[in-house]
Design a protein around this motif. Structure first.
Motif, PDB file in Angstrom:
ATOM      1  N   ASN B 152       0.808  -1.210   0.000  1.00  0.00           N
ATOM      2  CA  ASN B 152       0.000   0.000   0.000  1.00  0.00           C
ATOM      3  C   ASN B 152       0.841   1.259   0.000  1.00  0.00           C
ATOM      4  OD1 ASN B 152      -1.732  -2.004   0.379  1.00  0.00           O
ATOM      5  ND2 ASN B 152      -2.546  -1.311   2.337  1.00  0.00           N
ATOM      6  N   LYS B 153       1.899   1.190   0.787  1.00  0.00           N
ATOM      7  CA  LYS B 153       2.722   2.396   0.945  1.00  0.00           C
ATOM      8  C   LYS B 153       3.363   2.795  -0.366  1.00  0.00           C
ATOM      9  CE  LYS B 153       3.702   1.018   5.640  1.00  0.00           C
ATOM     10  NZ  LYS B 153       4.538   0.023   6.294  1.00  0.00           N
ATOM     11  N   GLU B 154       3.514   1.837  -1.220  1.00  0.00           N
ATOM     12  CA  GLU B 154       4.233   2.148  -2.447  1.00  0.00           C
ATOM     13  C   GLU B 154       3.342   2.708  -3.538  1.00  0.00           C
ATOM     14  OE1 GLU B 154       6.879  -0.988  -3.530  1.00  0.00           O
ATOM     15  OE2 GLU B 154       7.327  -1.412  -1.411  1.00  0.00           O
ATOM     16  N   TYR B 155       2.060   2.770  -3.299  1.00  0.00           N
ATOM     17  CA  TYR B 155       1.197   3.446  -4.274  1.00  0.00           C
ATOM     18  C   TYR B 155       1.405   4.945  -4.186  1.00  0.00           C
ATOM     19  CZ  TYR B 155      -1.582  -0.693  -5.295  1.00  0.00           C
ATOM     20  OH  TYR B 155      -2.003  -1.920  -5.719  1.00  0.00           O
ATOM     21  N   ASP B 156       1.416   5.560  -5.313  1.00  0.00           N
ATOM     22  CA  ASP B 156       1.405   7.017  -5.369  1.00  0.00           C
ATOM     23  C   ASP B 156       0.141   7.513  -4.648  1.00  0.00           C
ATOM     24  OD1 ASP B 156       2.213   9.496  -7.435  1.00  0.00           O
ATOM     25  OD2 ASP B 156       0.082   9.373  -6.871  1.00  0.00           O
ATOM     26  N   ALA B 157       0.298   8.546  -3.867  1.00  0.00           N
ATOM     27  CA  ALA B 157      -0.810   8.984  -3.013  1.00  0.00           C
ATOM     28  C   ALA B 157      -2.053   9.334  -3.817  1.00  0.00           C
ATOM     29  CB  ALA B 157      -0.370  10.172  -2.171  1.00  0.00           C
ATOM     30  N   ALA B 158      -1.856  10.030  -4.911  1.00  0.00           N
ATOM     31  CA  ALA B 158      -3.010  10.427  -5.720  1.00  0.00           C
ATOM     32  C   ALA B 158      -3.688   9.205  -6.340  1.00  0.00           C
ATOM     33  CB  ALA B 158      -2.564  11.391  -6.819  1.00  0.00           C
ATOM     34  N   TYR B 159      -2.828   8.293  -6.778  1.00  0.00           N
ATOM     35  CA  TYR B 159      -3.366   7.073  -7.378  1.00  0.00           C
ATOM     36  C   TYR B 159      -4.170   6.290  -6.346  1.00  0.00           C
ATOM     37  CZ  TYR B 159      -3.396   2.605  -9.882  1.00  0.00           C
ATOM     38  OH  TYR B 159      -3.779   1.438 -10.505  1.00  0.00           O
ATOM     39  N   ARG B 160      -3.562   6.179  -5.153  1.00  0.00           N
ATOM     40  CA  ARG B 160      -4.238   5.446  -4.087  1.00  0.00           C
ATOM     41  C   ARG B 160      -5.569   6.108  -3.732  1.00  0.00           C
ATOM     42  NH1 ARG B 160      -3.465   1.937   0.484  1.00  0.00           N
ATOM     43  NH2 ARG B 160      -5.628   1.676   1.114  1.00  0.00           N
ATOM     44  N   ALA B 161      -5.584   7.436  -3.726  1.00  0.00           N
ATOM     45  CA  ALA B 161      -6.815   8.151  -3.391  1.00  0.00           C
ATOM     46  C   ALA B 161      -7.885   7.872  -4.439  1.00  0.00           C
ATOM     47  CB  ALA B 161      -6.534   9.645  -3.292  1.00  0.00           C
ATOM     48  N   ALA B 162      -7.452   7.914  -5.694  1.00  0.00           N
ATOM     49  CA  ALA B 162      -8.410   7.635  -6.772  1.00  0.00           C
ATOM     50  C   ALA B 162      -8.928   6.199  -6.640  1.00  0.00           C
ATOM     51  CB  ALA B 162      -7.729   7.831  -8.128  1.00  0.00           C
ATOM     52  N   MET B 163      -8.029   5.314  -6.329  1.00  0.00           N
ATOM     53  CA  MET B 163      -8.398   3.902  -6.184  1.00  0.00           C
ATOM     54  C   MET B 163      -9.430   3.732  -5.064  1.00  0.00           C
ATOM     55  SD  MET B 163      -5.937   0.890  -4.893  1.00  0.00           S
ATOM     56  CE  MET B 163      -5.040   0.213  -6.231  1.00  0.00           C
ATOM     57  N   ASP B 164      -9.144   4.386  -3.936  1.00  0.00           N
ATOM     58  CA  ASP B 164     -10.051   4.245  -2.801  1.00  0.00           C
ATOM     59  C   ASP B 164     -11.429   4.818  -3.077  1.00  0.00           C
ATOM     60  OD1 ASP B 164      -8.124   2.941  -1.441  1.00  0.00           O
ATOM     61  OD2 ASP B 164      -7.576   4.610  -0.121  1.00  0.00           O
ATOM     62  N   SER B 165     -11.464   5.884  -3.851  1.00  0.00           N
ATOM     63  CA  SER B 165     -12.798   6.449  -4.098  1.00  0.00           C
ATOM     64  C   SER B 165     -13.537   5.682  -5.193  1.00  0.00           C
ATOM     65  CB  SER B 165     -12.723   7.943  -4.410  1.00  0.00           C
ATOM     66  OG  SER B 165     -11.895   8.136  -5.527  1.00  0.00           O
ATOM     67  N   ALA B 166     -12.790   5.044  -6.070  1.00  0.00           N
ATOM     68  CA  ALA B 166     -13.461   4.250  -7.114  1.00  0.00           C
ATOM     69  C   ALA B 166     -13.878   2.889  -6.584  1.00  0.00           C
ATOM     70  CB  ALA B 166     -12.526   4.084  -8.309  1.00  0.00           C
ATOM     71  N   HIS B 167     -12.987   2.284  -5.825  1.00  0.00           N
ATOM     72  CA  HIS B 167     -13.266   0.936  -5.327  1.00  0.00           C
ATOM     73  C   HIS B 167     -14.262   0.968  -4.169  1.00  0.00           C
ATOM     74  CE1 HIS B 167      -9.345  -1.173  -6.865  1.00  0.00           C
ATOM     75  NE2 HIS B 167     -10.049  -0.621  -7.824  1.00  0.00           N
ATOM     76  N   VAL B 168     -14.819  -0.184  -3.894  1.00  0.00           N
ATOM     77  CA  VAL B 168     -15.579  -0.359  -2.659  1.00  0.00           C
ATOM     78  C   VAL B 168     -14.554  -0.816  -1.619  1.00  0.00           C
ATOM     79  CG1 VAL B 168     -17.446  -1.636  -1.577  1.00  0.00           C
ATOM     80  CG2 VAL B 168     -17.565  -1.095  -4.016  1.00  0.00           C
ATOM     81  N   THR B 169     -14.525  -0.155  -0.505  1.00  0.00           N
ATOM     82  CA  THR B 169     -13.477  -0.512   0.458  1.00  0.00           C
ATOM     83  C   THR B 169     -14.033  -1.425   1.545  1.00  0.00           C
ATOM     84  OG1 THR B 169     -13.954   1.481   1.722  1.00  0.00           O
ATOM     85  CG2 THR B 169     -12.187   1.621   0.076  1.00  0.00           C
ATOM     86  N   PRO B 170     -13.172  -2.274   2.081  1.00  0.00           N
ATOM     87  CA  PRO B 170     -13.634  -3.260   3.074  1.00  0.00           C
ATOM     88  C   PRO B 170     -13.768  -2.663   4.461  1.00  0.00           C
ATOM     89  CG  PRO B 170     -11.292  -3.546   2.683  1.00  0.00           C
ATOM     90  CD  PRO B 170     -11.741  -2.430   1.771  1.00  0.00           C
ATOM     91  N   THR B 171     -14.540  -3.299   5.289  1.00  0.00           N
ATOM     92  CA  THR B 171     -14.580  -2.892   6.691  1.00  0.00           C
ATOM     93  C   THR B 171     -13.441  -3.553   7.463  1.00  0.00           C
ATOM     94  OG1 THR B 171     -16.018  -4.722   7.324  1.00  0.00           O
ATOM     95  CG2 THR B 171     -17.108  -2.705   6.603  1.00  0.00           C
TER      96      THR B 171
END
Lengths: 438, 1307
Positions: B152-171
């Protein structure tokens, strides 16, 4: 265009004038599925358990959704390719100098959905014979969208679905193989090699296919009126037209300077030499013993049924048939001319039939006309007798309960069981006694 | 609109709950998201918007709008809609949910989504499908504890943010290793703890939410699938609970189902017009309830610790069922009783309830069912759940016979997808983003691999490995002393205790086990290892164990190419290239919508549907028990390539492979094989199918009228003959242990401080047995397998063994050494069962085969266990002969040498002397038998006594063998007689006849009654003759009614004077007395009748095997023909001369005679009428006072235990992979080696026979052991006799070679 059609159809429904509704739906310029420009995706893409291979329908649907099962298990079309593998076909292929009937275009053109190689999808198999898309057209462009609601026949047709509901299109499609046309025909070489005789009547063949659709409220809403008698009548006109069309085009240019021999009535030659039964029919009055008669069974039926609607029109057809036979003794050009005349009459007949409101009474009249025409001696040829019988059966199918008719039909089918043993006089006697009892 | 509002909507949306699932009120905890997940993670609060269900139809433009953002990162994929049919139009979020409007616009996405450069390297290596690159996969997520979150840490922050808002995230991000897309290892039941939105995101095909993603088109099939056995697992819960006495319902009532939120729920069948009729005729069940929390289930086991009364050990047994921290209730108990009870409330408390249930909830014993993901640990564990569980293929197995075209993708669950965002070298990903109907057998194996009881193993020709064959390759050279954390880690993946010591506990070793094959001597391994297990190949062998080639020629044991020359006994169908899905079509996989409890009831396909019968060609219409009215037409099936699956071509039936394009085969047509003028004609097949029931003439051929045929279709299953081998799991050990705090995976979850491993004991492949199916399956004769009879142990928090190796009792009162009729799936063309497998052979050399066949047992797989029980001149002893740890190797044995090399060495240092003996003084213990927790002893002048030996292994118990467990007022387990010389129990399996009565058992459960002999112990007394004592009260859980007394004494005309030994065969007793062999009929037990007396020359003892009674007297070993319906007679000129023959033990084709100073005489009794002495084994004179001998199996080896008089107990390894390479044979010739001994307290004169594990019925048809499946049973007396006697009682015989003179052709 789409809208105006729907409006028209709706209006027609509202006034209850079903018979008027669908004249416009026919599009005789339609390219037959074999030659369309859409990929044929294969039977498997239609016949899955969710679409047309459903065993037990769990929710309402505007089609049966078990069409695939009907086709595969009960419809001979699914076996047509396999036929090419049997002993008889092997013999025919050998006689014709073909490597195999299963690979030769002249066989595959009718025994399979013989579309061009590049028009075959991943799951397409020639071995499926006359499969879904052989009649409904290549599904490449409509497979994914044809179930979109609201359902639109026009949309699907413009996406490349073949309009099999309009009887004109349907009959053209059927007759392309069951009668033959200038592109594909069970010609005399094929017949000579051992191919069995062809026969066709739209309603009988629809019923015996068997039919894989229900003419119910939503069908009528989406498509056209489709009853046995209507199919029989319009089919008769179109069948006759297909017969006549074969006498106007390239099939006339047989190398022997003769129309393609398969267009003649088989039994005018193929009979024992000691057969003493020759006798002219009213419509072949101009022919001499030993003349080779064109196969006019479908024309005779058209003439017969027309009598119930318009006597004068019937006379016109009778004359045109006579003329055609006379022309056949004259020249290719004459045949062409006479056939063109028949084609025009079939077009008029089609229009008349479409407008017709069919009732029990009018169908009774049709029966009597059909019988009378036979009593006049017009069903001496096996093909005509067969046509008449199938037509009468269509009437019986729509209005069952006439026991006299039923027993006559049973007897008729016995008499026509084999073209080799057919006795025209017996058939005529049968019709005559039927007329007396009616 | 705020998120929380949307959240509320999504929770309340009508119709989102599964159809017919009813929430059941749960006792505790509530729904899982509120609690911590199995791994202890506390759920994150996530608000989900409403994700609408996927539509039935839409335009491409509409669909594209639901994919646009997704495809900015997932720039390409394999099949956008998963479906191969272009008719399907779907966008990404239609199925997965999530936000398709989030678009990543950076020019080079590669920099952002690749987890690490290390990963990248692997990804490159893996994509090219070659074997070499596969080696580059150095790890799988489950194996090396790799921290997924690291990526996770190695994702670019912006990319990770986009990913989190596009994906459904787990509880539960940690549990899922979010944002890793790989299925997490040891996933078990985590789907139950996650939000339905995230479940849908990771697997839209999961049954919790499949209605939303797949329901628009596939609703009926989802509904059916959720009720199907692959999802409910009802057969597992039902069988386990009935066979182990936990629930008395043979129409099962338990099954797994969950709501959308993962809460355990009941599931109901569809509305039925006539449920009673459907239940009776088809086995359709109305509903299934979820399994209750295991703390609240009553124990089925009637072990001493569960009896009422006694003081409880309050500090050791926290009451998990009814928390009672101060132990107040315990103090109310009366003082003065032994403190061994589980708790004051008796059954169901103290965390010591039925062990099978803790196994079901805590281990992956029967998982994963379709509700769950594969556990993603080992090759053979990778798969998704629900619809995707089957229709999405993972790489699990490199053998094309198992995986078809997917074999080339390895067995590490790595992907071949085009999607650039999916790591290519990582385990836990599907091969492609694509549905298929071409489901390989390897995909079925993920679940259908439970030891030898699921028939995918057998289908492929494998069975559970027994820890012994090729042991040198599988055990480490150094003995392992694993740390607790290592044990836990390994048992999380593989709850088989032996794995903590074996090399295969290491996943890297495990995944390469099949690569050992070229080097192996004893066996060959499969390439799948679901649950961390190993499976060995079964090869064609003769009964002596010789490896055979296809033509039946013997292959030398040392032939380096022996396995290439041998015949691997996979099903002929597998050999042709068929996978499970080539026979089990849509309905068999999805179910027909009804709830069933038994697999055999839910199958629609039948052999005849494709092969036809002797009289009819196949109709290609399904006709099995679950086939719909009129059947499904197989002729309509099409393969993924669009071709018809079945087609008749020129009179031949062609089937095309579902998996392998272009592969097709001709289906064998039974009718052709019996037609002499057909090229496929086979005289053996013809005879088998048409042979006349007139056993005098045995004519055969098409001329025998159907009604005259012996083997009619309605009478027997095709596979009663068309079976090459059957698997038999003769026992599994489930030791529950305290001090292992472990999660409960199913239903409410939670944790408790105990765990039970499971440990297969004896898995054989040459036991062929017949019985009858229940009415639902036509009552036909079918092969019967031994199906994992359990023995249970329990160790408390002080590591005191509070009960050990106890077999439970089934709800029907029958022994839990369970049997079940089944289709072994080992169909072959040549290696079928032949005439002499089921009928007497002309050579009369199959007496043991017949004993096995009829389920009378062969005394070969008997279980001696932790202790050998020895009767002495003045004492009784329990001598510890095996390790306690798993595998429970016999001390000094081949297995001990490899599994415990240090201890083996120590044993050798001790000169093979055994260390532990517990004894108790007694009279002359000349006959003794352990049954359950009691030892029954005939002890001469002291009479007959039942000793309480429940605490024999309990170190916290000073006197381990007790005569008076309670006060004298409470029980009297002794019957005084003048001189009790011997005793016998009708069975040494635990039974409780009193349970088997009433309407529930007799009518509803269709159980047959016990014969009344099963109430008694039969004692011989040299003075009073025969004494019957009802001993059933000892097994009823009530300690106050154990007052044993003589119920009958019989010695008509003194015929039993000097009675000294007794053997039982059904309701016939064979008593050796002064008069000779006295045969007594106890059909009416309290009124014995004399059958016959056969004089002997100072008779000593006897042993029975089917038609023959082996007898010793002063002359040696003799045989009495005791064929039922005939006059018993002593066979002349058939004596093995022995100077001092004592007791006899017959195990399959060898008789072992304790021959005094001559040691152990081993006699070949394959032809009981022509016995042959093989050898007299004295271990170089060390065995010189042999009085008694018993034989039993431990793992793959056979052992003899000899009571050697003054020398004490001797343990002899009869076969081992080293001494006898033919050890997998039905009856390999023994190669005795003395491996251990113990001088007992007083001279050893008798031994207790090991638990019978292949005896389901006695010689007169009395059922002993439980039969799984409603209405099924062993053959009764008349049916057994019909196999070899005509109606007049005359014996008839068969030969395996058809005689053409007996052929009659139809005119």
């Amino acid at each position: 265009m789409q809208n105006s059609f729907i409006q028209k159809a709706l209006m027609a429904l509202m006034v209850g004038a079903l018979s008027l509704q669908l004249a416009t739906a026919s599009d005789s310029e339609q390219v037959l599925p074999q030659y369309d420009n859409n990929k044929h995706m294969g039977v498997a893409t239609c016949g899955n358990a969710i679409c047309h291979g459903v065993r037990n329908l769990s929710e309402p649907s505007n089609v049966r959704q078990n069409e695939y099962h009907t086709w595969l298990l009960n419809d001979r079309h699914s076996q047509s390719y396999k036929t090419l593998m049997n002993e008889q076909s092997k013999r025919i292929a050998k006689n014709l100098g073909l490597k195999s009937a299963a690979t030769a275009d002249i066989c595959l053109d009718c025994h399979a959905d013989n579309v061009r190689e590049e028009m075959r999808g991943d799951e397409f198999h020639i071995t499926d014979g006359v499969g879904c898309e052989a009649c409904h057209g290549g599904s490449e462009k409509w497979l994914a969208t044809h179930t979109l609601t609201p359902y639109s026949a026009t949309r699907n047709i413009s996406d490349g679905m073949y309009p099999s509901a309009p009887l004109a299109n349907r009959t053209e499609l059927c007759t392309s193989c069951h009668v033959g046309n200038s592109k594909k025909l069970a010609n005399h070489n094929i017949m000579g090699a051992g191919h069995p005789r062809l026969g066709f009547e739209l309603d009988t063949f629809t019923a015996r296919q068997p039919q894989h659709y229900d003419v119910d409220a939503d069908y009528l809403e989406r498509k056209n009126a489709d009853t046995p008698i209507r199919r029989m009548l319009i089919g008769a006109a179109l069948h006759a037209r297909a017969t006549a069309q074969n006498l106007t085009g390239s099939l006339l240019d047989h190398p022997q300077g003769f129309p393609e021999i398969a267009l003649f009535n088989c039994h005018s030659c193929h009979k024992p030499l000691d057969d003493q039964r020759w006798q002219n029919r009213p419509t072949t009055a101009g022919l001499k013993p030993g003349s080779i008669r064109l196969n006019d069974g479908s024309l005779i039926l058209l003439a017969a049924v027309s009598g119930a609607i318009d006597k004068a029109f019937q006379d016109k057809i009778v004359r045109a048939i006579k003329d055609l036979h006379v022309a056949s003794r004259s020249s290719i050009a004459e045949v062409k001319r006479a056939a063109d005349q028949v084609i025009q009459l079939t077009e008029q007949a089609e229009t008349k039939f479409k407008r017709l409101t069919i009732s029990k009474n009018s169908s009774q009249l049709m029966l009597i006309e059909l019988a009378k025409f036979g009593v006049r001696g017009e069903y001496r040829d096996y093909t005509a007798a067969e046509q008449a019988l199938m037509a009468m059966d269509a009437i019986h199918y729509q209005y069952p309960g006439n026991l006299t008719l039923e027993s006559m039909l049973n007897k008729g089918f016995q008499l026509t069981k084999s073209d080799e043993t057919f006795e025209p006089n017996d058939f005529r006697t049968m019709l005559s006694s039927f007329l007396k009892s009616e | 609109m705020t998120n929380s509002v949307i959240h509320e909507q999504s929770r309340k949306r009508p119709g989102s709950h599964s159809f017919a699932i009813i929430l059941v009120s749960m006792l505790c905890i509530g729904w899982s998201n509120l609690t911590s997940a199995a791994g202890g993670e506390v759920p994150v609060d996530v608000s989900y918007p409403f994700y609408p269900p996927a539509p039935k139809s839409q335009t491409q433009t509409e669909a594209d709008s639901k994919s646009i953002g997704c495809m900015s990162c997932h720039t390409s994929t394999d099949r956008h809609t998963m479906h191969s049919n272009p008719a399907v139009i779907l966008g990404c979020t239609d199925c997965h949910g999530g936000d398709a409007n989030v678009t990543w616009t950076a020019s080079d996405t590669q920099d952002h989504h690749v987890i690490s450069t290390e990963e990248k390297g692997k990804s490159d290596g893996y994509a090219n499908e070659s074997g070499k690159s596969e080696e580059k996969v150095s790890h799988q997520p489950g194996h090396n504890n790799k921290d997924h979150s690291k990526g996770n840490k190695e994702y670019d922050a912006a990319y990770r943010a986009a990913m989190d808002s596009a994906h459904v995230t787990p509880t539960l991000p940690k549990t899922w290793h979010y944002p890793s897309s790989a299925n997490p290892p040891h996933s078990y039941t985590i789907l139950n703890t996650e939000s339905p939105e995230y479940v849908r995101f990771v697997n839209p095909g999961d049954y919790r939410i499949a209605e939303e993603s797949c329901g628009a088109c596939h609703l009926p099939i989802i509904q059916a699938a959720k009720r199907s056995l692959m999802t409910t697992g009802a057969m597992l819960w039902g069988g386990a609970s009935y066979n182990n006495g936990i629930l008395p319902y043979k129409n099962y009532i338990l099954g797994e189902a969950y709501t959308r939120e993962g809460v355990g729920a009941a599931i109901e069948g569809p509305p039925m017009k006539n449920p009673e009729q459907l239940a009776k005729a088809h086995g359709v069940l109305p509903s299934l309830a979820p399994l209750p929390a295991w703390e609240t289930v009553r124990p089925g086991d009637v072990f001493r610790v569960f009896e009422r009364g006694g003081r409880n050990i309050s500090n050791l047994f926290p009451e998990t069922g009814l928390p009672n921290a101060l132990g107040q209730l315990q103090r109310l108990e009366e003082p003065g009783r032994p403190d061994i009870r589980q708790s004051n409330r008796g059954p169901g408390t103290g965390a010591r309830i039925s062990v099978p249930i803790i196994n079901l909830t805590k281990t992956r014993l029967n998982d994963p069912i379709s509700w769950f993901l594969g556990t993603n640990d080992n090759p053979g564990d990778y798969r998704s759940s629900g619809c995707s569980g089957c229709h999405v293929v993972y790489a699990n197995d490199r053998d094309p016979k198992h995986s078809g075209p997917y074999a080339k993708f390895g067995h590490h669950g790595v992907t071949q997808t085009k999607d650039p965002t999916i790591p290519k070298g990582e385990s836990g990903h599907p091969l492609k983003h694509e549905f298929t109907r071409a489901i390989p057998t390897s995909q079925c194996m993920i679940c259908h691999m439970h030891q030898p009881n699921m028939f995918v193993n057998t289908y492929l020709g494998y069975t559970m490995w027994d820890y012994e064959s090729d042991a040198p390759h599988m055990w480490p050279e150094e003995q392992q002393y694993p740390s607790d954390s290592k044990i836990r880690k390994i048992n999380e993946r593989n709850p088989e205790e032996a794995a903590i010591r074996g090399k295969w506990g290491d996943p890297d070793f495990l995944s390469k086990v099949s690569e050992l094959n070229p080097k192996l001597r004893d066996t060959q391994f499969a390439d799948y290892h679901g649950h961390g297990w190993n499976f060995r190949a079964v090869y064609k062998r003769d009964r002596d164990g010789n490896l055979l080639d296809a033509e039946g020629g013997q292959i030398r044991d040392d032939d380096p190419e022996k396995f290439e020359k041998g015949v691997h006994m996979a099903s002929i169908h597998a050999d042709k290239g068929m996978h499970c899905s080539d026979c089990h079509f849509s309905q068999d996989s999805h179910g027909n919508g009804h709830i069933y409890g038994e697999v055999a009831n839910a199958v629609e396909i039948d052999c005849v549907d494709c092969h036809g019968t002797a009289s009819k060609y196949p109709t290609l219409t399904t006709s099995g028990p679950a086939s719909p009215s009129g059947g499904n037409k197989l002729a309509t099936l099409r393969n993924p390539d669009g071709k018809l699956r079945f087609e008749w071509v020129d009179g031949k039936l062609i089937q095309r492979s579902l998996l392998t394009e272009g592969l097709e085969w001709e289906v064998s047509l039974v009718k052709d094989t019996i037609n002499p003028s057909h090229p496929q004609y086979n005289p053996k097949a013809s005879r088998a199918k048409t042979v006349s029931s007139n056993t005098e003439e045995q004519t055969w051929g098409t001329g025998v009228a159907y009604q005259d045929r012996a083997h009619q279709d309605e009478e027997m299953e095709c596979y009663s003959c068309h079976t090459s081998w059957t698997t038999s799991c003769a026992g599994c050990h489930l030791p529950i242990e305290a001090n292992w705090k472990t999660p409960k995976h199913h239903y409410e979850g939670g944790e408790s401080r105990n765990f039970a491993t499971y440990n297969p004991q004896v898995a054989r492949d040459q036991m062929f047995q017949l019985g009858r199916r229940g009415d639902i399956n036509g009552g036909r004769i079918a092969p019967v397998r031994s199906s994992s009879g359990l023995v249970l142990s329990s160790t408390n928090a002080n590591r005191e063994k509070i009960y050990i190796q106890q077999p439970p009792i089934a709800s029907s009162g029958f022994s839990s050494q369970a049997f079940a009729p089944h289709f072994p799936h080992t169909t072959r063309l040549t290696e079928t069962k032949t005439c002499t497998d089921c009928h007497l052979s002309e050579e009369n050399d199959n007496n043991a085969i017949m004993a096995q066949l009829l389920l009378q047992g062969t005394n070969f797989v008997n279980f001696v266990g932790y202790h050998a029980w020895v009767g002495g001149e003045k004492s009784i002893s329990a001598v510890q002969v095996t390790e306690w740890e798993e595998p429970q190797a016999v001390i000094g044995s081949y297995l001990q040498k490899y599994a415990y090399p240090d201890w083996f060495e120590e044993h050798q240092q001790r000169k093979q002397k055994l260390k532990t003996e517990h004894s108790h003084k007694s009279g002359r213990a000349s006959c003794l038998q352990l049954r359950g927790e009691y030892l029954f002893v005939a002890e001469g002048k002291k009479g007959f006594r039942a000793y309480d030996v429940a605490n024999i292994a309990n170190k916290g118990y000073s006197l381990r063998i007790v005569t008076a467990p309670f006060s004298q007022a409470g029980q009297k387990t002794k019957v005084k007689t003048d001189n009790a010389t011997c005793m016998v129990l009708p069975t040494n399996q635990n039974i409780a006849p009193e349970r088997n009565q009433g309407e529930l058992m007799r009518e509803v459960n269709q159980e047959q009654p016990f014969h009344p002999i099963y109430n008694y112990a039969f004692i011989t007394d040299s003075e009073s003759g025969l004494i019957l004592v009802d001993v059933n009260t000892l097994a009823d859980g009530e300690f106050r009614n154990n007052n044993l007394h003589a119920d009958a004494v019989w010695n008509e005309n003194g015929i039993l004077n000097g009675a000294r030994h007794i053997t039982m065969g059904g309701h016939f007793l064979y008593v050796v007395a002064d008069a000779g062999m006295v045969i007594i009929n106890v059909d009416d037990p309290l009124k014995p009748t004399l059958v016959k007396v056969i004089p002997l020359n100072d008779g000593r003892a006897s042993a029975l095997q089917f038609r023959y009674l082996f007898v010793t007297d002063a002359d040696g070993l003799k045989v009495i023909d005791v064929t039922q319906g005939q006059e018993p007679e002593l066979l002349e000129e058939n004596t093995i001369s022995l100077s001092n023959a004592q007791r006899i033990y017959v195990a399959r084709t060898f008789a072992y005679v304790a021959a005094g100073e001559e040691g152990l005489a081993i006699v070949d009794v394959k032809q009981p009428t022509k016995m042959k002495l093989v050898q007299k084994f004295t271990a170089n004179g060390q065995i010189n006072d042999a009085h008694d001998v018993v034989v039993g199996s431990t793992n793959a080896s056979l052992f003899a235990y000899v009571a050697d008089g003054a020398n004490g107990l001797k343990v002899i390894q009869l076969t081992s992979p080293d001494s006898q390479p033919k050890f997998y044979g039905f009856s390999p010739e023994p190669k005795p080696e003395l491996i251990a001994w113990k001088k007992t307290k007083s001279p050893a004169i008798a031994l207790s026979k090991g638990l019978d594990r292949d005896r389901g019925v006695d010689e007169t048809g009395g059922q002993i052991a439980v039969f799984g499946r409603l209405g099924s049973r062993p053959l009764n007396k008349a049916e057994m006799r019909k196999m070899y006697q005509n109606s007049k009682g005359k014996i008839w015989t068969v030969s395996d070679t058809p005689n053409n003179k007996e052929r009659v052709d139809a005119k």
